[in-house]
Design an enzyme around this catalytic site. Structure first.
Site, PDB file in Angstrom:
ATOM      1  N   ARG A 178      -2.151  -2.302   7.206  1.00 33.53           N
ATOM      2  CA  ARG A 178      -1.874  -1.204   8.143  1.00 33.53           C
ATOM      3  C   ARG A 178      -0.920  -1.652   9.246  1.00 33.53           C
ATOM      4  O   ARG A 178      -0.110  -0.863   9.735  1.00 33.53           O
ATOM      5  CB  ARG A 178      -3.178  -0.664   8.722  1.00 33.53           C
ATOM      6  CG  ARG A 178      -4.020   0.035   7.672  1.00 33.53           C
ATOM      7  CD  ARG A 178      -5.099   0.927   8.249  1.00 33.53           C
ATOM      8  NE  ARG A 178      -5.764   1.672   7.186  1.00 33.53           N
ATOM      9  CZ  ARG A 178      -6.508   2.748   7.369  1.00 33.53           C
ATOM     10  NH1 ARG A 178      -6.697   3.218   8.593  1.00 33.53           N
ATOM     11  NH2 ARG A 178      -7.076   3.367   6.343  1.00 33.53           N
ATOM     12  N   ARG A 192      -4.632   3.078   2.198  1.00 29.90           N
ATOM     13  CA  ARG A 192      -6.032   2.916   1.796  1.00 29.90           C
ATOM     14  C   ARG A 192      -6.058   2.316   0.392  1.00 29.90           C
ATOM     15  O   ARG A 192      -5.831   2.992  -0.598  1.00 29.90           O
ATOM     16  CB  ARG A 192      -6.752   4.266   1.827  1.00 29.90           C
ATOM     17  CG  ARG A 192      -8.281   4.165   1.764  1.00 29.90           C
ATOM     18  CD  ARG A 192      -8.923   5.537   1.818  1.00 29.90           C
ATOM     19  NE  ARG A 192      -8.687   6.200   3.083  1.00 29.90           N
ATOM     20  CZ  ARG A 192      -9.416   6.042   4.181  1.00 29.90           C
ATOM     21  NH1 ARG A 192     -10.440   5.214   4.161  1.00 29.90           N
ATOM     22  NH2 ARG A 192      -9.122   6.686   5.285  1.00 29.90           N
TER      23      ARG A 192
END
Length: 430
Positions: free
Chosen positions: A391, A277
């Site tokens: 990701r 994140r």
């Protein structure tokens, strides 16, 4: 944004749909503002008519030499003119309040969307692939020996603060290869049009896709008033802002690779370790602009496009449908793709694919002419990650990690990496 006429015509259905989102009482607030606004408009129109009649009578009274009547009518005209201006101003103020309220209200979920309060109520649709059976204890991406030399969190923090990362060497090249592979797959096999867009946008563009006014704290704004895009959904969707398209030109399917920027204001304390994140990251984003009849079929198609990327990268995943309490504000239905991360021993989101209906189009005033004729209709919009590049990097290295600290690379990426099949424990492509 919602159609006030639809709310007016069926307030019970609108309130019931909002209740599924956990919101109550908004419908009565909307209708109260709308009623007051319409009352002022009607009163202004009546006063305007009275002013017009009195204006005609002023001339007649003057021609007849009726000084007292002339003076009375002249005063009446001035009063009515002031009344019209006052009520028009009040109507304009109420109209602004109504628009501001409507802009903050989320989209209405489709009936097929499961009810629920959070991620625990999401429903799994299907799975693909089987996580590898490992004879060693897997670690998270930042602890894999092959990755450590190329993932520099200390320098990222020195340059920009927390939640920024510097990628180097083999890891940086792998990151670039992933984005290139995704773009190529989407344009050659999925028929999407490659598009490059700015990352700085005007405020109207953020309003158009729903980031503003309610979620401004999640994004960055420059001193000049530009906004940094949190996703190229903003720019791709707004390419039709204010346009009137021909139905024959739909669907319009686009894909872009861009930098994205998010303040992550609503995620304090979550996923602070590693690069899951970040404030700045890259994403390959898909957007479709279609007509009212094709939205759900396009949603299924776009979901399949995202799934195909994960399958080509040999990454086990599951597809879920988000419940009403976990779905983004702009969506009518969302499919999340969650990829298996052995370092966390769980599935984590890597793509969200959402069908927004005409919610964004009303904010953007984006319409199309039906092929059979008739009044223009609002387009329907869809967006989905295809995929989040960082990701995807995490998923590739965690699923490819070996007992000796090296990382095996998916065959699909090897043409983008000079034929390399792995990253050695020392961090070199081999």
């Amino acid at each position: 944004m919602h159609d006030i006429r639809a709310i007016r015509d069926n307030p019970e259905a609108f309130e019931a749909a909002l209740n599924r989102r956990g919101l109550t009482g908004l419908t009565s607030q909307i209708l109260s503002l709308d009623g007051a606004r319409r009352e002022r408009i009607s009163a202004a129109e009546t006063a305007q008519a009275e002013q017009n009649r009195a204006s005609k009578d002023v001339g007649a009274a003057k021609a007849r030499g009726e000084e007292a009547e002339f003076e009375r009518l002249r005063v009446l005209v001035a009063e009515k003119k002031a009344d019209v201006a006052r009520m028009q101003a009040e109507a304009g103020d109420l109209d602004g309040q109504l628009r501001d309220l409507l802009l903050t209200i989320p989209n209405l979920p489709l009936e097929s969307v499961p009810d629920g309060g959070g991620e625990e109520d999401n429903v799994e649709l299907r799975r693909w692939g089987t996580p590898r059976a490992l004879d060693f204890q897997p670690v998270e991406h930042f602890d894999i020996p092959a990755i450590r030399p190329g993932m520099d969190f200390a320098t990222g923090a020195k340059l920009s603060g927390s939640r920024f990362t510097v990628l180097k060497g083999s890891v940086a090249r792998l990151h670039r290869a992933l984005a290139q592979f995704m773009i190529d797959l989407h344009i050659t096999q999925h028929g999407l049009e490659e598009t490059w867009t700015p990352v700085l946008v005007l405020e109207d563009m953020m309003v158009g896709t729903g980031q503003l006014p309610k979620f401004g704290e999640d994004s960055y704004q420059t001193r000049e008033g530009y906004w940094l895009i949190p996703t190229s959904e903003v720019t791709l969707t707004n390419t039709v802002h204010g346009d009137l398209l021909d139905q024959a030109a739909l669907p319009r399917r686009m894909v872009a690779h861009s930098q994205c920027f998010r303040s992550e204001a609503g995620s304090a304390g979550r996923d602070t370790t590693g690069m899951l994140r970040q404030h700045q990251f890259e994403k390959v984003e898909m957007v479709s602009i279609t007509d009212a009849e094709s939205g759900l079929a396009e949603h299924a198609r776009m979901t399949r496009c995202a799934e195909a990327v994960l399958e080509a990268l040999e990454l086990p995943y599951r597809t879920i449908v988000l419940c009403t309490g976990d779905m983004g504000a702009g969506a009518r239905i969302t499919h999340d793709l969650e990829v298996w991360l052995p370092g966390q021993n769980r599935y984590r989101e890597i793509s969200s694919v959402s069908y927004c209906g005409d919610y964004q189009a009303r904010r953007m005033n984006a319409r199309y002419r039906p092929a059979e004729g008739g009044k223009p209709e609002f387009v329907h919009t869809l967006n989905g990650s295809g995929l989040a590049v960082g990701r995807a990097l995490i998923a590739v290295v965690e699923n490819g990690q070996q007992a000796d600290g090296s990382v095996r690379l998916p065959a699909a990426l090897r043409p983008y990496l000079g034929g390399a099949e792995a990253i050695s424990a020392e961090g070199q492509l081999i």
